[in-house]
Design a protein around this motif. Sequence first.
Motif, PDB file in Angstrom:
ATOM      1  N   LYS A  66       0.793  -1.193   0.027  1.00 64.33           N
ATOM      2  CA  LYS A  66       0.121  -0.110   0.154  1.00 64.33           C
ATOM      3  C   LYS A  66       1.046   1.217  -0.178  1.00 64.33           C
ATOM      4  O   LYS A  66       2.068   1.317   0.219  1.00 64.33           O
ATOM      5  CB  LYS A  66      -0.830   0.071   1.193  1.00 64.33           C
ATOM      6  CG  LYS A  66      -2.009  -1.115   1.230  1.00 64.33           C
ATOM      7  CD  LYS A  66      -2.778  -0.920   2.455  1.00 64.33           C
ATOM      8  CE  LYS A  66      -3.788  -2.145   2.614  1.00 64.33           C
ATOM      9  NZ  LYS A  66      -4.475  -1.969   3.880  1.00 64.33           N
ATOM     10  N   LYS A  67       0.188   2.570  -0.155  1.00 66.27           N
ATOM     11  CA  LYS A  67       0.867   3.665  -0.202  1.00 66.27           C
ATOM     12  C   LYS A  67       1.594   3.807   0.997  1.00 66.27           C
ATOM     13  O   LYS A  67       1.231   3.634   2.089  1.00 66.27           O
ATOM     14  CB  LYS A  67      -0.111   4.795  -0.281  1.00 66.27           C
ATOM     15  CG  LYS A  67       0.425   6.101  -0.406  1.00 66.27           C
ATOM     16  CD  LYS A  67      -0.519   7.361  -0.655  1.00 66.27           C
ATOM     17  CE  LYS A  67      -0.068   8.718  -0.487  1.00 66.27           C
ATOM     18  NZ  LYS A  67      -1.126   9.573  -0.681  1.00 66.27           N
ATOM     19  N   ILE A 106      10.738  -8.599   1.833  1.00 69.53           N
ATOM     20  CA  ILE A 106       9.810  -7.597   1.840  1.00 69.53           C
ATOM     21  C   ILE A 106       8.603  -7.916   2.606  1.00 69.53           C
ATOM     22  O   ILE A 106       7.741  -7.147   2.831  1.00 69.53           O
ATOM     23  CB  ILE A 106       9.317  -7.299   0.162  1.00 69.53           C
ATOM     24  CG1 ILE A 106       8.694  -6.024   0.189  1.00 69.53           C
ATOM     25  CG2 ILE A 106       8.473  -8.534  -0.328  1.00 69.53           C
ATOM     26  CD1 ILE A 106       8.329  -5.718  -1.427  1.00 69.53           C
ATOM     27  N   GLY A 107       8.292  -9.108   2.761  1.00 67.48           N
ATOM     28  CA  GLY A 107       6.840  -9.253   3.658  1.00 67.48           C
ATOM     29  C   GLY A 107       6.903  -8.980   5.122  1.00 67.48           C
ATOM     30  O   GLY A 107       5.983  -8.914   5.671  1.00 67.48           O
ATOM     31  N   LYS A 108       7.993  -8.311   5.421  1.00 71.24           N
ATOM     32  CA  LYS A 108       8.066  -8.126   6.952  1.00 71.24           C
ATOM     33  C   LYS A 108       7.527  -6.688   6.948  1.00 71.24           C
ATOM     34  O   LYS A 108       7.041  -6.102   8.060  1.00 71.24           O
ATOM     35  CB  LYS A 108       9.731  -7.699   7.335  1.00 71.24           C
ATOM     36  CG  LYS A 108      10.157  -9.127   7.670  1.00 71.24           C
ATOM     37  CD  LYS A 108      11.545  -8.861   8.599  1.00 71.24           C
ATOM     38  CE  LYS A 108      12.067 -10.255   9.133  1.00 71.24           C
ATOM     39  NZ  LYS A 108      13.165 -10.022   9.982  1.00 71.24           N
ATOM     40  N   MET A 109       7.068  -5.890   5.910  1.00 75.28           N
ATOM     41  CA  MET A 109       6.497  -4.427   5.791  1.00 75.28           C
ATOM     42  C   MET A 109       5.066  -4.722   6.381  1.00 75.28           C
ATOM     43  O   MET A 109       4.395  -5.447   5.836  1.00 75.28           O
ATOM     44  CB  MET A 109       6.872  -3.989   4.704  1.00 75.28           C
ATOM     45  CG  MET A 109       7.893  -3.377   4.207  1.00 75.28           C
ATOM     46  SD  MET A 109       7.615  -2.029   2.707  1.00 75.28           S
ATOM     47  CE  MET A 109       7.189  -0.740   3.745  1.00 75.28           C
ATOM     48  N   SER A 110       4.555  -3.818   7.238  1.00 76.44           N
ATOM     49  CA  SER A 110       3.029  -3.975   7.692  1.00 76.44           C
ATOM     50  C   SER A 110       2.143  -3.892   6.645  1.00 76.44           C
ATOM     51  O   SER A 110       1.042  -4.065   6.490  1.00 76.44           O
ATOM     52  CB  SER A 110       2.760  -3.103   8.879  1.00 76.44           C
ATOM     53  OG  SER A 110       3.236  -1.914   8.714  1.00 76.44           O
ATOM     54  N   GLN A 111       2.589  -2.954   5.484  1.00 77.73           N
ATOM     55  CA  GLN A 111       1.810  -2.375   4.439  1.00 77.73           C
ATOM     56  C   GLN A 111       1.772  -3.342   3.441  1.00 77.73           C
ATOM     57  O   GLN A 111       1.164  -3.238   2.404  1.00 77.73           O
ATOM     58  CB  GLN A 111       2.469  -1.198   3.828  1.00 77.73           C
ATOM     59  CG  GLN A 111       2.366   0.121   4.906  1.00 77.73           C
ATOM     60  CD  GLN A 111       3.711   0.128   5.637  1.00 77.73           C
ATOM     61  OE1 GLN A 111       4.544  -0.841   5.680  1.00 77.73           O
ATOM     62  NE2 GLN A 111       3.764   1.047   6.520  1.00 77.73           N
ATOM     63  N   ALA A 112       2.634  -4.601   3.492  1.00 86.08           N
ATOM     64  CA  ALA A 112       2.960  -5.461   2.446  1.00 86.08           C
ATOM     65  C   ALA A 112       1.699  -6.857   2.510  1.00 86.08           C
ATOM     66  O   ALA A 112       1.664  -7.087   3.876  1.00 86.08           O
ATOM     67  CB  ALA A 112       4.114  -5.929   2.229  1.00 86.08           C
TER      68      ALA A 112
END
Length: 295
Positions: free
Chosen positions: A222-223, A241-247
């Motif tokens: 997400k943005k 990249i899966g560690k991002m809460s927005q991902a």
Amino acid sequence: MKNKIIFIINPIAGKGEGKIVESKVQQFFANKNIDFETYLTEYNGHATLLTQNILLQKPTIVVACGGDGTINEIAQTLINTDIALGIIPIGSGNGLAANLHIPTNLENAFEVILNTQKSTIDVGKINENYFFSNMGLGIDAEVIHRYSEKKTRNFLGYVSASTKALFNYQPKKFKIELNDSEILEDDFYFLLCSNSNEAGYGISFTPNAKLNDGKLDFIAVKKINFIQQFQFSTLVLRKNIGKMSQAKVLQVNSVKFHSNQDKIIAQIDGEAVTLNQKIVEVSVLTNALNVITPN
């Protein structure tokens, strides 16, 4: 003709290395008791036309000598046929070749073709086009679009295009249907469907992707704000990249992207493409392409 091998060479691939590949092929295979021919591409899309005409000769293998773009043009025509795709990686990114463990050394790559070890891989479909490595509709498409405009296509050019895109990209609004059930709707910074575990230059957005599991690895981010964009870049380099809460990261059979734009900029196997549709449908064709791989 039985056991005929056709080499289709992009002469401008790999900093111009493609120009010398034809003579290298002829030197290596001349005394191998193999029927072979070489062809040089002259413009974008020429490799597809050459392959279509070459199929009338009923070759055993058609070898793509170039990068992911050249591979894509040739492989499009080999889907669901008995003819195998060979790869001599001389492009700038070489993501699919890396996933298949094709050597970058020319003679070693020639030996792989000579051994004719065949495997099958899945193929991604995006509307009426196909991809073999990955496709994207977010910041990666913007990067590739900027990269395609550069005169010199190398790693530094890729970094330059990435930096400019990072500072200027505006997230796009999409409604996304996953497997005809789950719905996502937001402004998205990054959207990717991947068949391969490498995107080129050693970069991997989907390190767990497999070429023959009947699935595509999907990522939606997400943005995010400017600081989070650097976190995104760091996690990409760390292949996490899966560690991002927005991902959101998952495997899918199909994805349908709905946009309010009349034109959508996409990247398909590292090539910038403008799609003149508001709906982009992505699916996977299982075991649809024969490829020559190392033993």
